[in-house]
Design a protein around this motif. Structure first.
Motif, PDB file in Angstrom:
ATOM      1  N   GLN A  60      40.678  51.862 -26.764  1.00 42.94           N
ATOM      2  CA  GLN A  60      41.919  51.832 -25.989  1.00 42.94           C
ATOM      3  C   GLN A  60      42.025  53.048 -25.070  1.00 42.94           C
ATOM      4  OE1 GLN A  60      44.040  49.290 -25.631  1.00 42.94           O
ATOM      5  NE2 GLN A  60      45.039  50.508 -24.067  1.00 42.94           N
ATOM      6  N   ASN A  61      41.644  54.211 -25.569  1.00 41.20           N
ATOM      7  CA  ASN A  61      41.645  55.402 -24.713  1.00 41.20           C
ATOM      8  C   ASN A  61      40.622  55.265 -23.580  1.00 41.20           C
ATOM      9  OD1 ASN A  61      43.669  56.597 -26.185  1.00 41.20           O
ATOM     10  ND2 ASN A  61      42.304  57.922 -27.357  1.00 41.20           N
ATOM     11  N   ARG A  63      39.680  52.440 -22.180  1.00 40.30           N
ATOM     12  CA  ARG A  63      40.261  51.503 -21.212  1.00 40.30           C
ATOM     13  C   ARG A  63      41.285  52.226 -20.342  1.00 40.30           C
ATOM     14  NH1 ARG A  63      44.687  48.220 -20.531  1.00 40.30           N
ATOM     15  NH2 ARG A  63      44.264  46.209 -19.537  1.00 40.30           N
ATOM     16  N   ASN A  64      42.174  52.979 -20.975  1.00 45.23           N
ATOM     17  CA  ASN A  64      43.201  53.690 -20.224  1.00 45.23           C
ATOM     18  C   ASN A  64      42.594  54.704 -19.242  1.00 45.23           C
ATOM     19  OD1 ASN A  64      45.180  52.270 -21.581  1.00 45.23           O
ATOM     20  ND2 ASN A  64      45.565  53.901 -23.065  1.00 45.23           N
ATOM     21  N   GLN A  68      42.880  54.607 -15.223  1.00 48.03           N
ATOM     22  CA  GLN A  68      43.424  55.772 -14.511  1.00 48.03           C
ATOM     23  C   GLN A  68      42.425  56.270 -13.458  1.00 48.03           C
ATOM     24  OE1 GLN A  68      44.318  59.173 -16.977  1.00 48.03           O
ATOM     25  NE2 GLN A  68      45.301  60.270 -15.302  1.00 48.03           N
ATOM     26  N   ASP A 144      42.466  44.302 -16.053  1.00 48.46           N
ATOM     27  CA  ASP A 144      43.695  44.644 -15.325  1.00 48.46           C
ATOM     28  C   ASP A 144      43.664  43.846 -14.021  1.00 48.46           C
ATOM     29  OD1 ASP A 144      45.825  45.747 -13.979  1.00 48.46           O
ATOM     30  OD2 ASP A 144      45.352  47.806 -14.554  1.00 48.46           O
TER      31      ASP A 144
END
Length: 166
Positions: A60-61, A63-64, A68, A144
């Motif tokens: 998850q980190n 992906r974030n 970003q 996304d």
């Protein structure tokens, strides 16, 4: 009193006639180039602020972080497009300066500076397109789709502008 007003008008008229269009256009072109360089610095700062992946990053980190970073690439692409627009303004102004002077060396210099500004603009547009395309790929890889659509659309618009350059 009339004599003083007449003297002020004469001084104002002399100042108006003293304007050298070629010199003013040269200064304008240099200002446009300065603005372009500021946008290039902003783009580089955005690209340098992207975060690298830590060795033990959870999914998850990751992906974030990738989303970003893609956002920063898209912002950098926008800054590069602003820089390219300023270089295009500079190119037109350099050409106008070349037409405004009778001196051959100055005309040659202004024409060369205009060509260089145009080449820089084209190079920046190519780089902006590549960044927008990469951002779209990163968004797509991370599901996304909204941002992928936005980045792909922007990349398409940039490529379209590039195709229209001579």
């Amino acid at each position: 009193m009339l004599l003083a007003m007449g003297a002020v008008q004469t001084i104002a008229d002399e100042h108006m006639r003293a304007v050298d269009p070629a010199a003013e256009l040269q200064d304008a072109a240099l200002n446009y180039e300065s603005a372009a360089k500021a946008h290039m610095t902003l783009a580089n700062n955005l690209l340098h602020s992207r975060r690298d992946a830590p060795a033990d990053e959870d999914p998850q980190n990751q992906r974030n972080r990738r989303i970003q970073n893609a956002g920063q690439e898209l912002q950098a692409a926008e800054q590069l497009m602003h820089a390219a627009a300023n270089f295009d303004h500079a190119e037109r102004t350099w050409r106008a300066a070349a037409q405004a002077t009778q001196e051959k060396n100055a005309r040659d210099y202004f024409q060369r500076a205009g060509r260089e500004s145009r080449q820089r603009a084209t190079s920046l547009i190519r780089r902006a397109a590549a960044l927008a395309e990469h951002a779209a790929l990163e968004y797509a890889a991370n599901d996304d789709l909204n941002n992928q659509s936005r980045a792909s659309h922007r990349a398409g618009r940039i490529r379209e502008q590039l195709a229209g350059r001579r």
